[in-house]
Scaffold this active site. Structure first.
Site, PDB file in Angstrom:
ATOM      1  N   GLU A   1      32.964  34.849  38.963  1.00  0.00           N
ATOM      2  CA  GLU A   1      34.226  35.596  39.090  1.00  0.00           C
ATOM      3  C   GLU A   1      34.144  36.640  40.203  1.00  0.00           C
ATOM      4  O   GLU A   1      33.808  37.795  39.949  1.00  0.00           O
ATOM      5  CB  GLU A   1      34.605  36.274  37.767  1.00  0.00           C
ATOM      6  CG  GLU A   1      35.938  37.004  37.858  1.00  0.00           C
ATOM      7  CD  GLU A   1      36.328  37.737  36.584  1.00  0.00           C
ATOM      8  OE1 GLU A   1      37.455  38.242  36.527  1.00  0.00           O
ATOM      9  OE2 GLU A   1      35.509  37.812  35.653  1.00  0.00           O
TER      10      GLU A   1
ATOM     11  N   LYS B   1      36.365  31.683  38.554  1.00  0.00           N
ATOM     12  CA  LYS B   1      37.468  32.488  38.027  1.00  0.00           C
ATOM     13  C   LYS B   1      37.948  33.387  39.158  1.00  0.00           C
ATOM     14  O   LYS B   1      37.218  34.283  39.610  1.00  0.00           O
ATOM     15  CB  LYS B   1      37.030  33.311  36.808  1.00  0.00           C
ATOM     16  CG  LYS B   1      38.169  34.149  36.220  1.00  0.00           C
ATOM     17  CD  LYS B   1      37.809  34.740  34.867  1.00  0.00           C
ATOM     18  CE  LYS B   1      38.948  35.606  34.343  1.00  0.00           C
ATOM     19  NZ  LYS B   1      38.719  36.099  32.973  1.00  0.00           N
TER      20      LYS B   1
END
Length: 297
Positions: free
Chosen positions: A178, A215
């Site tokens: 992420e 992500k």
């Protein structure tokens, strides 16, 4: 160490989204306040985390929180170690709700340098990963932040993320990488172009058995991450809401059909501790349905 094949299939092709239930120490008071639990309502860290666990338990046990629309959930370490209705949380998620459990493993962010924030050191990571594997966790999540389009900074973020990801893969888990791009960045679109290039360069060097998920902030240029979503080593590309309202996040997500949601604040928007169970379930169900429709559009 093999990963669970049924969970892998659900992550690769399941219809729905990943619920982010992993607020940790720094973000917990704000999340509780939005839920109607103020700092004066609890005394100290233990009571704060107990209030947060009660909120998460209420969400997980809600009628609509099943794999019909929610295919995965990211947990905070304390949540993984806790129980709901006498069952370890990861076990309950998979056995009772058919929701794939993930674990947030990062320890927060370093100070900003080169317009980015790298991951802080993660002492004891190998032991945590082994424990997570034993408890039925499928994958991990680790978050960095990109504030502006600084190529050197972005490449440093991505290189560090993939270094951690390879450790996670070696433990038999699937990492969610992420590198969040700040939605308020004045150079957001340019940063996302740089990020897409840096991610592809790293993904292309993975071994065939090293599977990752990404992500990412919902991009300014729709489809900029489509090539990553189609890569053999990328199980799924998911979107963070990043501070957008639920409606705005869903609107932006619907323009990116190869991404699915992994929302936190947008999932819990409008929920309140004082709601009756019926009202709580209805409000949560409405959020789940909205995010689901944007994810499968």
């Amino acid at each position: 160490m093999a990963i669970n094949s049924a969970q892998k299939m659900q992550m690769k092709s399941g219809k729905g989204f990943i619920a982010a239930l992993d607020q940790s120490g720094g973000s917990t008071p704000k999340a509780l306040s939005l839920y109607g639990v103020e700092p004066e309502d609890y005394n100290g860290e233990e009571e704060m985390f107990a209030a947060m666990h009660a909120m998460r338990s209420r969400i997980i046990l809600a009628d609509d929180f099943t794999s019909d629309k929610v295919i995965g959930a990211i947990l905070f370490e304390r949540t993984m170690d806790a129980q709901i209705d006498g069952k370890p949380v990861a076990q309950l998620l998979w056995e009772d709700r058919k929701v794939v459990p993930f674990l947030k493993i990062d320890k927060g962010l370093e100070d900003t340098e080169r317009d980015v924030q790298l991951l802080k050191p993660m002492p004891g990571l190998d032991d945590l990963l082994a424990r997570a594997k034993d408890m039925g966790i499928f994958g991990t999540k680790e978050r960095s932040v990109i504030h502006e389009a600084n190529e050197a900074g972005i490449e440093a973020v991505v290189a560090q993320q993939f270094e951690v990801a390879k450790t996670v893969c070696a433990a038999g888990l699937v990492p969610i990488i992420e590198p969040e791009v700040n939605i308020n960045s004045e150079t957001k679109a340019m940063a996302e172009e740089m990020l897409a290039r840096a991610l592809m360069a790293q993904v292309s060097e993975l071994d065939a058995d090293q599977l990752v998920m990404l992500k990412l902030t919902i991009p300014e240029e729709a489809g900029i991450y489509d090539a990553l979503a189609g890569h053999d080593n990328v199980l799924r590309v998911v979107a963070l809401s990043g501070g957008y309202s639920t409606d705005e996040a869903c609107r932006r997500l619907s323009r990116n059909p190869k991404m699915i949601a992994s929302f936190s604040r947008a999932l819990t928007e409008g929920l309140n501790v004082k709601m009756s169970d019926a009202d709580f379930n209805a409000a949560l169900g409405e959020n789940i349905d909205k995010i689901y429709r944007a994810s499968v559009n």
